[in-house]
Design an enzyme around this catalytic site. Sequence first.
Site, PDB file in Angstrom:
ATOM      1  CG  LEU A   1     -26.304  12.825  36.741  1.00 11.19           C
ATOM      2  CD1 LEU A   1     -25.860  13.115  37.300  1.00 11.19           C
ATOM      3  CD2 LEU A   1     -27.398  11.747  37.289  1.00 11.19           C
ATOM      4  NE  ARG A   2     -32.478  16.063  31.791  1.00 12.56           N
ATOM      5  CZ  ARG A   2     -33.420  15.081  32.925  1.00 12.56           C
ATOM      6  NH1 ARG A   2     -33.417  14.083  31.559  1.00 12.56           N
ATOM      7  NH2 ARG A   2     -34.147  15.336  33.515  1.00 12.56           N
ATOM      8  CG  ASP A   3     -30.718  17.697  37.366  1.00 13.91           C
ATOM      9  OD1 ASP A   3     -30.029  17.284  37.170  1.00 13.91           O
ATOM     10  OD2 ASP A   3     -31.452  17.842  37.623  1.00 13.91           O
ATOM     11  CG  LEU A   4     -22.622  17.724  39.391  1.00 16.87           C
ATOM     12  CD1 LEU A   4     -23.829  16.596  39.929  1.00 16.87           C
ATOM     13  CD2 LEU A   4     -22.225  17.062  38.151  1.00 16.87           C
TER      14      LEU A   4
ATOM     15  N   GLY B   1     -31.702  14.403  37.545  1.00 16.75           N
ATOM     16  CA  GLY B   1     -32.132  13.294  37.195  1.00 16.75           C
ATOM     17  C   GLY B   1     -33.909  13.176  37.213  1.00 16.75           C
TER      18      GLY B   1
END
Length: 256
Positions: A140-143, A161
């Site tokens: 996801l990279r940006d949780l 995402g």
Amino acid sequence: GDALMIPVYAPDQRVLRGPTRVGSEQRFLLQLGDGSCVVLGQLLPELASSEPLRRRYVRDIERLQALDAPALARTLVLGPAPDPRDPAAAPPYRVREEPEGEDLESLLARRAPLPVGEAVALGIALCEALRPIHERGVVLRDLQPRYIVVAPSGLRLTDVGLARVDLLSSRTAASLLLEASPCASPEQLLKTTLDPRSDLYALGVILWQALTGALPFADAARAPLARRHALPALTLLRPEVPELLAALLHSCLDET
């Protein structure tokens, strides 16, 4: 002006809030005739005029649609038809579910530090939400807490995402550092390919905040570059936290 032209998702839609600029989008909270709410996010017109940024935005949304993980708020529409990539069309947009409940950012600001048992239950729920996503090979990279809704049916993930396409044309470590969430893993500044450990770092930050009421690193803006020795012992801050849980969170926040 054109920037405020709202795409029509439903004939009975009513704007409750917006436009609000969030990252690369202008967003509207819409209420439909049945009383349910959805979020309409539209790529900013000045970004939509760039074909590469437009394609990246559309590709990210298509990946989320294809992922179809149970915890993800469903993307109901990607527009405009027939081709949202078409540079001659209006700026591309998406409509997603707006889950009922409170976002975790608000909940933690109101209630953290949480009881240990409640924080553990939160961690388990987040792992269960992430597992099918990671099993499909997606990171996801940006949780982060603002994208997590504590809904009656369980945790829901909303705007994860989506790349910050407004940063892609000047993707430097400095710009990423300024824009990064405290949950962003250090390797996002150093590597172009990420694996699920990046999301586990974010998980560690979230649970640390849930247990202590503070971020694990004192300087939130520098958190992505923080070193291990800057991390205090969790059991000193919260003695009732089991050693095994403390070790697990320290492992999540370790450098990869």
